[in-house]
Design an enzyme around this catalytic site. Structure first.
Site, short mmCIF file in Angstrom:
data_model
loop_
_atom_site.label_atom_id
_atom_site.label_comp_id
_atom_site.label_asym_id
_atom_site.label_seq_id
_atom_site.Cartn_x
_atom_site.Cartn_y
_atom_site.Cartn_z
N ARG A 65 102.91 -16.80 5.74
CA ARG A 65 103.42 -17.95 5.09
C ARG A 65 103.07 -18.98 5.81
O ARG A 65 102.66 -20.25 5.55
CB ARG A 65 104.84 -17.89 4.61
CG ARG A 65 105.42 -19.41 3.69
CD ARG A 65 106.66 -19.11 3.03
NE ARG A 65 107.00 -20.29 2.38
CZ ARG A 65 108.03 -21.00 2.47
NH1 ARG A 65 108.93 -20.67 3.62
NH2 ARG A 65 108.54 -22.00 1.72
N HIS A 71 100.67 -22.49 5.44
CA HIS A 71 101.12 -23.74 5.42
C HIS A 71 100.55 -24.50 6.41
O HIS A 71 100.33 -25.55 6.29
CB HIS A 71 102.62 -23.63 5.75
CG HIS A 71 103.57 -23.37 4.31
ND1 HIS A 71 104.69 -24.24 4.07
CD2 HIS A 71 103.63 -22.36 3.65
CE1 HIS A 71 105.26 -23.82 2.92
NE2 HIS A 71 104.68 -22.85 2.58
N ASP A 72 99.96 -23.82 7.41
CA ASP A 72 99.22 -24.38 8.65
C ASP A 72 97.74 -24.64 7.74
O ASP A 72 97.57 -26.03 8.18
CB ASP A 72 98.87 -23.49 9.64
CG ASP A 72 98.42 -24.29 10.56
OD1 ASP A 72 98.52 -25.35 10.97
OD2 ASP A 72 97.39 -23.35 11.29
N VAL A 101 97.54 -27.94 5.34
CA VAL A 101 97.88 -29.31 5.93
C VAL A 101 96.98 -29.70 6.94
O VAL A 101 97.22 -28.94 8.40
CB VAL A 101 99.42 -29.44 6.21
CG1 VAL A 101 99.84 -30.82 6.80
CG2 VAL A 101 100.16 -28.97 5.00
N GLY A 122 94.15 -28.51 7.92
CA GLY A 122 93.34 -27.31 8.29
C GLY A 122 94.01 -26.47 9.15
O GLY A 122 95.29 -26.59 9.73
N ASP A 135 94.97 -25.16 12.29
CA ASP A 135 94.90 -25.63 13.76
C ASP A 135 95.95 -25.72 14.29
O ASP A 135 96.40 -26.29 15.23
CB ASP A 135 94.50 -27.42 13.37
CG ASP A 135 95.28 -28.26 12.76
OD1 ASP A 135 96.21 -27.71 12.21
OD2 ASP A 135 95.10 -29.39 12.71
N GLU A 153 105.18 -31.88 11.04
CA GLU A 153 104.80 -31.02 9.67
C GLU A 153 105.99 -30.03 9.54
O GLU A 153 106.49 -29.96 8.43
CB GLU A 153 103.48 -30.17 9.83
CG GLU A 153 102.31 -31.02 9.79
CD GLU A 153 100.98 -30.24 9.90
OE1 GLU A 153 101.12 -29.07 9.73
OE2 GLU A 153 100.02 -30.61 10.51
N ASN A 204 108.68 -27.40 4.54
CA ASN A 204 108.36 -26.45 5.65
C ASN A 204 109.78 -26.07 6.08
O ASN A 204 109.58 -25.13 7.09
CB ASN A 204 107.54 -26.97 6.52
CG ASN A 204 105.93 -27.21 6.49
OD1 ASN A 204 105.64 -26.24 5.64
ND2 ASN A 204 105.44 -27.94 6.78
N HIS A 230 102.66 -13.08 -1.92
CA HIS A 230 104.29 -12.77 -2.52
C HIS A 230 104.74 -11.48 -2.51
O HIS A 230 105.56 -11.06 -3.37
CB HIS A 230 104.27 -13.70 -3.81
CG HIS A 230 104.53 -15.16 -3.44
ND1 HIS A 230 104.45 -16.14 -4.51
CD2 HIS A 230 104.37 -15.78 -2.18
CE1 HIS A 230 104.30 -17.27 -3.80
NE2 HIS A 230 104.23 -17.17 -2.65
N ASP A 258 108.95 -9.38 -4.18
CA ASP A 258 108.58 -8.09 -4.78
C ASP A 258 109.93 -7.31 -5.13
O ASP A 258 110.24 -6.56 -3.97
CB ASP A 258 107.52 -7.45 -3.94
CG ASP A 258 107.12 -6.28 -4.80
OD1 ASP A 258 107.42 -5.72 -5.81
OD2 ASP A 258 105.93 -5.78 -4.39
N ASP A 281 100.65 -4.42 -1.02
CA ASP A 281 100.12 -3.89 -1.81
C ASP A 281 99.65 -4.64 -3.29
O ASP A 281 99.95 -5.91 -3.45
CB ASP A 281 100.77 -2.58 -2.25
CG ASP A 281 102.17 -2.99 -2.71
OD1 ASP A 281 102.39 -3.95 -3.33
OD2 ASP A 281 102.89 -2.02 -2.64
#
Length: 324
Positions: free
Chosen positions: A61, A65-66, A69, A71, A73, A87, A93, A195, A243, A251
């Site tokens: 995750r 998320h990186d 936003v 790119g 980086d 951020e 976040n 997920h 899950d 999987d």
């Protein structure tokens, strides 16, 4: 211009921009300076996951998320300073689990303990490698990671606005957002399968399980289970596994769950309930090998989003949480 044409135009424009980036990244980028890079990171990540299995979903995750936003980086790892809110402190976040950040910190420390590798590898590349490693450790596919990203010089909370998909998005909204990042609808569906691991707080799906208006696309038994686990007034810190069948394994069970009405978020279940994406969901529910190949391809393209390779755009941080 119709919505479909706009999505296609955005995708083609992003594709052209990404072509040059892909050429600048390469798998052996650090071979001369830190030849044992991958084994050092893998060992550190393995120890972290053994200590804290939740690091798997947390690291995946964090990477997503990186990249969405500014790119890929490592700007999401920077902490707020002075009047600049970073951020990671944006409302979207705040739920990023600390174990994801710690996975990168542990891998960085392991590299810095090797003289040849000290401050030679970007935090952005460490995050990309760690993400691949947690996926493999959870039983998912391993794959070659393109390297050569620099760490970004900017991290502002305001840059997050509108860049991350909320759990309420429908298919068109998801497709448009991913197209803006050079990712196709098939890429989006494949990446959504992240997920298959991780957790979600009750508030992120509470609107789907209201007793008076349960989402009709949700399996009734699953809805009842969620209602029992997330009653009115539940502790906001309570989180459930994304899950419910194989929560620790990476999987294709995610897609099987969708076929059975057991997608947790609206943005999950819509992939099956919308006739346009349903065939892909059904195909990957039935064929894990095809899904894994699509996922690897999508992760490779995700890893190219907004990459910085010019020294004027970034550098290699000595501390992933702070600018040099």
């Amino acid at each position: 211009m119709g919505a479909g044409i706009r999505i296609l135009a955005a995708f083609l424009a992003a594709l052209a921009a990404a072509a040059g980036v892909a050429a600048q990244l390469r798998q052996d980028y650090y071979a001369a300076v830190c030849p044992d890079l991958e084994s050092i990171v893998r060992d550190a990540v393995s120890k972290k996951v053994q200590d804290q299995p939740v690091a798997v979903g947390a690291t995946i995750r964090l990477f997503f998320h990186d990249c969405f936003v500014e790119g890929c980086d490592a700007s999401v790892i920077l902490v707020s300073t002075g009047n600049d809110t970073a951020e990671k402190d944006h409302p979207n976040n705040l739920s990023l689990a600390g174990d994801g950040f710690d996975t990168v910190i542990k891998a960085k420390a392991a590299l810095d303990a090797v003289p040849a590798c000290t401050n030679q590898v970007s935090c952005a590349d460490i995050l990309a490698l760690a993400t691949r490693d947690v996926i493999a450790l959870a039983g998912g596919p391993s794959y070659a990671v393109e390297l050569g990203r620099l760490d970004g010089l900017v991290s502002l909370s305001t840059n997050v606005d509108g860049k991350l998909p909320p759990p309420s998005f429908d298919l068109d909204q998801l497709t448009t957002l991913f197209a803006a990042n050079n990712l196709s609808q098939a890429d989006m569906i494949a990446l959504s399968a992240a997920h298959t691991v991780g957790f979600a707080h009750c508030s992120t799906f509470a609107d789907r399980i209201q007793p008076a208006s349960v989402d009709p696309t949700m399996n009734a038994t699953y809805a009842a289970d969620l209602q029992a686990a997330c009653p009115a007034g539940v502790d906001p810190n309570i989180a459930l596994q994304l899950d419910p069948v194989t929560p620790q394994a990476f999987d294709n069970q995610y897609f099987v769950n969708l076929v059975n009405g057991r997608g947790l978020f609206t943005s999950d279940q819509v992939l099956y309930s919308d006739a346009r994406s349903q065939p892909t969901v059904v195909a990957w529910a039935q064929n894990a090998t095809d899904f894994e190949q699509a996922f690897v391809d999508a992760m490779t393209r995700l890893g190219r989003v907004g990459v910085k390779t010019d020294p004027s755009q970034g550098n290699i941080r000595r501390d992933c949480a702070f600018l040099n």
